[in-house]
Design an enzyme around this catalytic site. Sequence first.
Site, PDB file in Angstrom:
ATOM      1  N   GLY A   1      53.918  37.967  76.044  1.00 27.19           N
ATOM      2  CA  GLY A   1      55.325  37.756  75.696  1.00 27.19           C
ATOM      3  C   GLY A   1      56.275  38.156  76.810  1.00 27.19           C
ATOM      4  N   GLY A  21      49.329  37.207  71.159  1.00 28.15           N
ATOM      5  CA  GLY A  21      48.150  37.922  70.668  1.00 28.15           C
ATOM      6  C   GLY A  21      46.846  37.239  71.023  1.00 28.15           C
TER       7      GLY A  21
HETATM    8  P1  ADP Z   1      53.333  41.617  77.638  1.00 25.05           P
HETATM    9  O1  ADP Z   1      54.286  41.384  76.492  1.00 25.05           O
HETATM   10  O2  ADP Z   1      53.497  40.579  78.723  1.00 25.05           O
HETATM   11  O3  ADP Z   1      51.911  41.765  77.188  1.00 25.05           O
HETATM   12  P2  ADP Z   1      53.868  44.454  77.631  1.00 25.05           P
HETATM   13  O4  ADP Z   1      54.539  44.338  76.314  1.00 25.05           O
HETATM   14  O5  ADP Z   1      52.574  45.155  77.692  1.00 25.05           O
HETATM   15  O6  ADP Z   1      53.756  43.010  78.345  1.00 25.05           O
HETATM   16  O7  ADP Z   1      54.809  45.261  78.637  1.00 25.05           O
HETATM   17  C1  ADP Z   1      56.154  44.967  78.878  1.00 25.05           C
HETATM   18  C2  ADP Z   1      57.018  46.190  78.824  1.00 25.05           C
HETATM   19  O8  ADP Z   1      56.577  47.194  79.729  1.00 25.05           O
HETATM   20  C3  ADP Z   1      58.437  45.864  79.238  1.00 25.05           C
HETATM   21  O9  ADP Z   1      59.292  46.130  78.156  1.00 25.05           O
HETATM   22  C4  ADP Z   1      58.719  46.783  80.412  1.00 25.05           C
HETATM   23  O10 ADP Z   1      60.035  47.317  80.415  1.00 25.05           O
HETATM   24  C5  ADP Z   1      57.711  47.890  80.216  1.00 25.05           C
HETATM   25  N1  ADP Z   1      57.447  48.608  81.455  1.00 25.05           N
HETATM   26  C6  ADP Z   1      56.904  48.111  82.582  1.00 25.05           C
HETATM   27  N2  ADP Z   1      56.853  49.033  83.544  1.00 25.05           N
HETATM   28  C7  ADP Z   1      57.382  50.161  83.042  1.00 25.05           C
HETATM   29  C8  ADP Z   1      57.607  51.485  83.550  1.00 25.05           C
HETATM   30  N3  ADP Z   1      57.262  51.806  84.807  1.00 25.05           N
HETATM   31  N4  ADP Z   1      58.164  52.390  82.729  1.00 25.05           N
HETATM   32  C9  ADP Z   1      58.509  52.042  81.468  1.00 25.05           C
HETATM   33  N5  ADP Z   1      58.322  50.828  80.920  1.00 25.05           N
HETATM   34  C10 ADP Z   1      57.761  49.896  81.700  1.00 25.05           C
END
Ligand code: ADP
Length: 400
Positions: free
Chosen positions: A358, A381
């Site tokens: 996402g 998912g």
């Molecule tokens: P996806 O939805 O693509 O699987 P995730 O939900 O696992 O990705 O991760 C995305 C979130 O991770 C974002 O909201 C982003 O702000 C957060 N994030 C990334 N790096 C950091 C960091 N260094 N510290 C805090 N939050 C982080």
Amino acid sequence: MTRFKTLDDLPANLTGQVALVRVDLNLPMQEGRASDVSRVEAVRPTILELSERGAKVLLLAHFGRPKGKRHSTLSTSLVQGDLERVLQREVMFIPEVSGPVVAQAIGILRPGDIGLLDNVRFWPGEEANDPAFAAAMAEHGDFYVNDAFSAAHRAHASTEGLAHLLPAYAGRAMERELAALEQALGSPQPPVVAVVGGAKVSTKLAVLQNLVGKVQHLVIGGGMANTFLAARGVNVGASLCEHEMIETANAILNTAEQAGCTVHLPYDVQVAREFAARPESLRICNVHELGADEMILDIGPQAAEALGDVLKTCRTLVWNGPMGAFELEPFDAGTVALARMAAALTQDGSLISVAGGGDTVAALAHAGVADAFTYVSTAGGAFLEWMEGRRLPGVAALEA
Ligand code: ADP
Ligand code: MG
């Protein structure tokens, strides 16, 4: 590669046949209108092709979480208008998924016409994968097409059960998704680099465990990199860090070493004392120079450049999770830089790039490169479960 039957395995002329087509119409809604119709655009080729070949096309989909009961606010009739607009075709709404109302509607539809059945999750048999419920739906169709990869991690009646009751085919969107995933991790061209980021190790543990044994390079970024840095003895200050996962992180690093997988962690980072856009306390530093009150919010420019060099040596990239808190400038910089390098290498023909998740999709769109990747999966998912190396029941049921 596992073989799936596709629309090419059906007779060219489908006149008189009824196609039961599972699609993803779970559109994000704002004030009664879809705010994004890309899911409809994704299934348009399958619907129009079946229609042009003369089939009566009955669309099956879920919409929200009605938990086995009718809810007027969760009827698929709410997306009928969006469907008609994107398809440029009239769509007949049918307020059931089986029984005489459906039979009657099929009688009214002409070859090539399109019908939209109601929210399949209004019936408890859907999520229970009740064979009787699946059979009641199957009665109306001559064949089944699944074009909803995003729902394939669920073994429900409309995603799994039906595939055992009718001749089953992958739709065009499903076919593209499966081909892209096969290229990325099934039988990829080596070397393969996996980029995994996002907030927490705990939500991606199975992904990391699956990837370390399969790829030559594993790039860990985002908040989860902090836990790995801490595992390597770095003091990560006030950064998001799951201290209880440090042992797990170490185990993953050990597995990687044994498997010959090189793990890349950032050595410079963007840090700040507050979680805000353009904070005054912003600075770039080496991971070993972090103050106790500072948080790592993105990888640094040197790390981004080094990762770009890793991408250059690889033939295949699979990416899930942003490298930083990309929602806040300038903590989007690492993700944007890496995304643009991957896009440029893809356009040059030296890299096959597949990404999903996402926030990842949002970050690639923000970087303006989503279209320059080989494939970007919008299935949240299901994409993650696939990255975990799991067999998706909706896909397994289509296997020829
Ligand atoms: P996806 O939805 O693509 O699987 P995730 O939900 O696992 O990705 O991760 C995305 C979130 O991770 C974002 O909201 C982003 O702000 C957060 N994030 C990334 N790096 C950091 C960091 N260094 N510290 C805090 N939050 C982080
Ligand atoms: Mg997310």
